[in-house]
Design a protein around this motif. Sequence first.
Motif, short mmCIF file in Angstrom:
data_model
loop_
_atom_site.label_atom_id
_atom_site.label_comp_id
_atom_site.label_asym_id
_atom_site.label_seq_id
_atom_site.Cartn_x
_atom_site.Cartn_y
_atom_site.Cartn_z
N ILE A 109 0.82 -1.21 0.00
CA ILE A 109 0.00 0.00 0.00
C ILE A 109 0.86 1.26 0.00
CG2 ILE A 109 -1.72 1.30 1.32
CD1 ILE A 109 -2.70 -1.45 2.41
N ASN A 110 1.79 1.36 0.93
CA ASN A 110 2.51 2.61 1.14
C ASN A 110 3.70 2.78 0.20
OD1 ASN A 110 1.57 1.67 4.20
ND2 ASN A 110 1.05 3.76 3.63
N TYR A 111 4.43 1.70 -0.09
CA TYR A 111 5.59 1.82 -0.95
C TYR A 111 5.25 1.68 -2.43
CZ TYR A 111 8.21 1.07 3.42
OH TYR A 111 8.70 1.16 4.70
N LEU A 112 4.38 0.71 -2.74
CA LEU A 112 4.08 0.41 -4.14
C LEU A 112 2.81 1.08 -4.64
CD1 LEU A 112 5.15 -3.35 -4.04
CD2 LEU A 112 6.40 -1.44 -5.07
N GLY A 113 2.08 1.74 -3.73
CA GLY A 113 0.98 2.59 -4.15
C GLY A 113 -0.31 1.91 -4.53
N ASN A 114 -0.51 0.69 -4.08
CA ASN A 114 -1.77 -0.01 -4.37
C ASN A 114 -2.85 0.39 -3.37
OD1 ASN A 114 -0.92 -2.05 -6.56
ND2 ASN A 114 0.63 -2.30 -4.99
N GLU A 115 -4.07 0.57 -3.85
CA GLU A 115 -5.16 0.99 -2.97
C GLU A 115 -5.89 -0.18 -2.34
OE1 GLU A 115 -7.81 3.62 -4.95
OE2 GLU A 115 -6.28 5.17 -5.29
N ASN A 116 -5.91 -1.31 -3.02
CA ASN A 116 -6.71 -2.44 -2.55
C ASN A 116 -5.81 -3.54 -1.99
OD1 ASN A 116 -9.19 -1.29 -3.45
ND2 ASN A 116 -8.65 -1.90 -5.55
N PRO A 117 -5.87 -3.77 -0.67
CA PRO A 117 -5.10 -4.87 -0.09
C PRO A 117 -5.65 -6.22 -0.54
CG PRO A 117 -6.56 -3.93 1.55
CD PRO A 117 -6.68 -3.05 0.34
N ILE A 118 -4.80 -7.23 -0.44
CA ILE A 118 -5.18 -8.60 -0.78
C ILE A 118 -5.44 -9.34 0.52
CG2 ILE A 118 -4.40 -10.74 -1.88
CD1 ILE A 118 -2.66 -8.94 -3.72
N LYS A 119 -6.55 -10.03 0.61
CA LYS A 119 -7.01 -10.57 1.89
C LYS A 119 -6.30 -11.86 2.31
CE LYS A 119 -10.01 -7.31 2.59
NZ LYS A 119 -9.75 -6.30 3.63
#
Length: 321
Positions: A109-119
Amino acid sequence: MGGRAVALITAIVVASVTSCGLQSASGTVLEAAPGTIQHYDSLEGVPVTVAAKDFTEQLILGNMLSIILAAAGADVTNMTNTPGSFGVRQAMLSGDANISPEYTGTGWINYLGNENPIKDPTAQWQAVNEADQANGLTWLPPAPMNNTYAFAIRESEAQRLGVTKLSDLATLDRSELTFCVESEFASRNDGFVPMLQTYDLSRDQLGQVITLDTGVIYTATANGDCNFGEVFTTDGRIPALDLRVLEDDRQFFPLYNLTEVIDTELLEAHPELAEIFGQLNPRLTNEVMLKLNAEVDNEGRDPALVARDWLIEEGLLSAPS
C-alpha cells in the motif's frame, strides 16, 4: 507496524532524506553464538547492513536480525532506529542498507501505491514480492505475525457484553457502542466508516465516538472512557492493560505480516540467508511480539537485550562464551 502513522510522517521523512541525507542511529550488535542457526563459512566477512524503523517493535526486530546475521558470520552494520518507514525504504532503494524487517501491507500500500489490499496472507506476500522485484528487492516468506489495525475492549467489559469478534458489535445496544479512534483512521476512506459498514453498522447507530492521539487510546479504553479502542495488534500495552483484541472475522483490515526484505543480488549470492530466516519467521507470532514489545514498553528493558534473550531462549542462538 504496518502503516502506522505513515501518512503523517511521509512528508517529514522524505524531506529530511532529500535535503540532508538519511538520518539514522547506528547501533552496536550484541554478541551471540550459533544455535540451530549455524555459522556459515560462506557468510564470513560478508558486509550486511540492516535498517529498521524507530518504534519499539522495529527496534527489537532490527537488533534481532543484526544479532542473527553476526552469529551466522556476516560483518553487520546495524542501522536500527532509522526514522520512519520511508527512511528505511530509501535506504533499501539506494543500497545504503540491504536487509530490513518489513510488513507486507506497508510494501503493497505505502511503498508500491496499491489501494486495494489482498485478503489472503500468502497471496499478499506473493504480490508484493513480485512487484518489488523491479526494484531489486526480494520479500522472504512471511511470519504469522500480523501487526495490523484492530479494536480492543477491556477484558471485564468483553466478558460482560459477551463479545469476541467485530461482528458481535451489531448485537449491542447503542449505549454500549462507544469508540476511541485516532483522527486519521476516523476520516480515511479505508478506515472507521467503511469498517462499520463491513460489520452492518452506521455512524448513526453508535453512541459516543471520541477522537484521540494513538497513544492515549490504550489507556482511555482501559479506563472505560470508551468500550472499543483502535489499537495495533502487537502493541505491548494490550496485555499490560488487560485488553482483549476482537477478531476481525470479516477480514476488513489489511494484512501486515512481517518478513525480511533483502537486496536481490545479495540473496542470489548468499541463498543461505533464506535458510536462516526460514528458521526465524515461523516463530514470530502476534503472541511472541506482544510479549517482547511489553518487555520494552512496560518493563523498560533494552530492545537489543530483549531480542538476544529471546533468540537464546528459543535455541536459535546460544549465549556467547
